[in-house]
Write an enzyme that holds these catalytic residues in place. Structure first.
Site, mmCIF file in Angstrom:
data_model
loop_
_atom_site.group_PDB
_atom_site.id
_atom_site.type_symbol
_atom_site.label_atom_id
_atom_site.label_comp_id
_atom_site.label_asym_id
_atom_site.label_seq_id
_atom_site.Cartn_x
_atom_site.Cartn_y
_atom_site.Cartn_z
ATOM 1 N N GLU A 156 -100.533 62.839 -17.275
ATOM 2 C CA GLU A 156 -99.226 63.237 -17.049
ATOM 3 C C GLU A 156 -98.391 62.517 -15.924
ATOM 4 O OE1 GLU A 156 -100.037 67.794 -18.266
ATOM 5 O OE2 GLU A 156 -99.692 67.425 -16.460
ATOM 6 N N GLU A 345 -104.296 68.845 -24.039
ATOM 7 C CA GLU A 345 -104.278 70.402 -23.228
ATOM 8 C C GLU A 345 -103.262 71.152 -23.987
ATOM 9 O OE1 GLU A 345 -103.131 69.662 -19.102
ATOM 10 O OE2 GLU A 345 -104.571 68.157 -18.756
#
Length: 443
Positions: A156, A345
Site C-alpha cells: 500500500e 487483504e
C-alpha cells in the site's frame, strides 16, 4: 438451485499480518528503531516470541498460505550496511516453521515501518532510498530465496504517501503538497529496483509482485463536475500506483491535482518503475462515493456517506459488489485476462469484547462480511479474472496504527492482557470455506 462457489484445487487460502502490528519486541536482539517506535507496538501480539503458537493456529484453520512482512530495521539496524544476523534468524525460523506445516510463505519487504536512521536521512524523500531498499531486498533474497517463493515489494504505497507525507496522520507525520509526489515516486523507484535485483538473485525461481490498496470510486451524481471528481479521486488513489508499473506513465489528472507541486520525471526513472512483475496483490476494504467539492484541496472532492448500508467499526461501508468491480477493472486495464491477481487483504473491524465469553468470540457481522466478499471474489473469477488466492485481514487482532488497539480485524481474538488467542466464529467459518473449497458459500 444455488450458484456454485467452488474454487480451484490449487487456490491459495491465507491470512495476512504485518511486522510492527503483531511482533512486539521492536528493538530486541539488535534491531534498530523505526518511525513508529514512539507509538505502542512494544508488545502488540508478542508474535516475535509466540510465532510457533501462531503458526499452529494457521495450520489448525487449514490455511495453505500466510502473508507477513519483514521489519527492515531488524535486518539492517541502521537501514543500510551491517546485517543483524539475529533478525535474519527470526524470519528464517518463521519460514521453516510455516514450511513444516505445508504453509506457503508470502513475504512483504515493506509494510510501513521505515528504519528511523533512514528517516533521519530524508526517508522516502531521498532518491538514494531506492538503492537502500534494493540492498535490503537482496539481503532478504540471499537469506530466504531458497525457501520463499512469493515476494511482495511494498504494501500500500498510497497509504505511505497520503498518510505520511500529505495528511500527516501517519508516520513520519509530514503534511506537504510538494513532498507527496516525491515520496510516491521514490517508493515506486524502490519497488522497481527490488524487482530488477530479484531477477538475478537467489530468489529468482520464485515470483515477485506489488501490493496496492484499491478503492473503487463512484460518482454522487451524473453531473460533469461529479464525474470529474471521480476521475481525480481514482487517479490519485488507484491509477497513481498502477499506471507507472504497467503503463510506464503517471495519470494526467495528477498534474491537475498537484499543480505546481507536480514534478517532471525522467524516462530512465519510468523505465525502472516499469519492471515486469509476476503478480499483483489487491487489498480491498470498501468503496467511496465522491462529489465535487472545490474547497477540499488538493483533490477537490468530498466523500458522500452511504448510510443505507452496514458500516464497519472504522466507518467503512460494506459493499462487496465493488470487489468484483475492481478486480474486473484491474484485469481489463492492466492484465488482458492473464495477470495473476491475489486478494492480499480483505476484512473488517467490528466490535469484539476485550475478553472471551465462555471461551468463545461470536462475530456474526464479520462472518457475513467474509461470506459476501468471497462470493464477490468468485464472481470475478467467473468473469475471467485470473485470481489465484485470497488472504483474510487479519490473522490476529493487532496494533492498528493510528487506531492503536481499539479496532479489531482478526479472525483470531487476542486478549491483550494475557495474550490468549481464541479463534472467532469468523475464523471457524473461513476454515469451513477452505475445507469445502468454497461450496458452503452457496448456503
Amino acid at each position: 438451485m444455488s450458484d456454485s462457489y467452488r474454487f480451484p484445487d490449487d487456490f491459495l487460502w491465507g491470512a495476512a499480518t504485518s511486522a510492527y502490528q503483531i511482533e512486539g519486541s521492536p528493538t530486541a536482539d539488535g534491531a534498530g528503531r523505526n518511525t513508529w517506535l514512539d507509538q505502542t507496538g512494544d508488545v502488540a501480539c508478542d508474535h516475535y516470541r509466540r510465532y510457533r503458537d501462531d503458526v499452529a493456529i494457521i495450520s489448525e484453520l487449514g490455511l495453505n498460505a500466510y502473508r507477513f512482512s519483514v521489519a527492515w530495521g531488524r535486518i539492517h539496524p541502521r537501514g543500510t550496511g551491517t546485517v543483524n544476523k539475529k533478525g535474519i534468524d527470526f524470519y528464517s525460523r518463521l519460514v521453516d516453521c510455516l514450511l513444516e506445516k505445508g504453509i506457503k510463505p508470502n513475504l512483504t519487504l515493506y509494510h510501513w515501518d521505515l528504519p528511523e536512521a533512514l528517516d533521519d536521512r530524508g526517508g522516502w524523500l531521498n532518491r538514494d532510498i531506492a538503492e537502500w531498499f534494493g540492498d535490503y531486498a537482496v539481503t532478504m533474497f540471499d537469506a530466504l530465496g531458497d525457501r520463499v517463493e512469493m515476494w511482495s515489494t511494498l504494501n500500500e504505497p498510497w497509504v505511505v504517501t497520503d498518510g505520511g507525507y500529505l495528511s500527516g496522520l501517519l508516520a513520519p507525520g509530514h503534511s506537504n503538497l510538494f513532498e507527496a509526489p516525491i515520496a510516491t515516486h521514490n517508493l515506486l523507484r524502490a519497488h522497481g529496483t527490488a524487482v530488477e535485483r530479484f531477477r538475478s538473485s537467489n530468489a529468482a525461481k520464485g515470483k515477485i509482485g506489488l501490493v496496492v490498496n484499491l478503492e473503487p470510486k463512484y460518482p454522487a451524481s451524473e453531473s460533469p463536475e461529479d464525474l470529474d471528481a471521480v476521475r481525480r479521486a481514482d487517479a490519485y488513489m488507484n491509477r497513481q500506483y498502477l499506471d507507472p508499473v504497467f503503463l510506464g506513465k503517471y495519470p494526467e489528472e495528477l498534474r491537475d491535482i498537484f499543480g505546481e507541486a507536480w514534478p517532471e520525471w525522467s524516462d530512465d526513472d519510468m523505465r525502472l518503475i516499469k519492471q515486469p512483475i509476476d503478480f499483483l496483490g489487491v487489498n480491498y476494504y470498501t468503496r467511496r462515493v465522491e462529489r465535487d467539492y472545490p474547497a477540499n484541496l488538493p483533490l477537490r472532492t468530498m466523500h458522500v456517506p452511504q448510510r443505507q448500508h452496514v458500516h464497519s467499526d472504522t466507518n467503512w461501508e460494506v459493499f462487496p459488489e465493488a470487489l468484483t468491480r475492481v478486480l474486473l477493472w484491474v484485469n481489463e486495464r492492466y492484465g488482458a485476462g492473464k495477470l495473476p491477481i491475489y486478494i492480499t487483504e480483505n476484512g473488517a473491524s467490528f466490535y469484539d469484547p476485550p475478553h472471551t465469553i465462555d471461551g468463545r468470540v461470536e462475530d456474526p457481522l464479520r462472518v457475513e462480511y467474509y461470506r459476501q466478499h468471497l462470493r464477490a471474489a468468485h464472481e470475478a473469477m467467473k468473469k475471467g479474472v485470473n485470481l489465484r488466492g485470497y488472504y483474510a485481514w487479519s490473522l490476529l487482532d493487532n496494533y492498528e496504527w493510528s487506531h492503536g488497539y481499539s479496532k479489531r480485524f482478526g479472525i483470531v481474538h487476542v486478549d491483550y492482557s494475557t495474550q490468549q488467542r481464541t479463534i472467532k466464529s469468523s475464523g471457524r467459518y473461513y476454515s469451513d470455506v477452505i475445507r469445502s473449497k468454497g461450496d458452503i458459500l452457496s448456503k
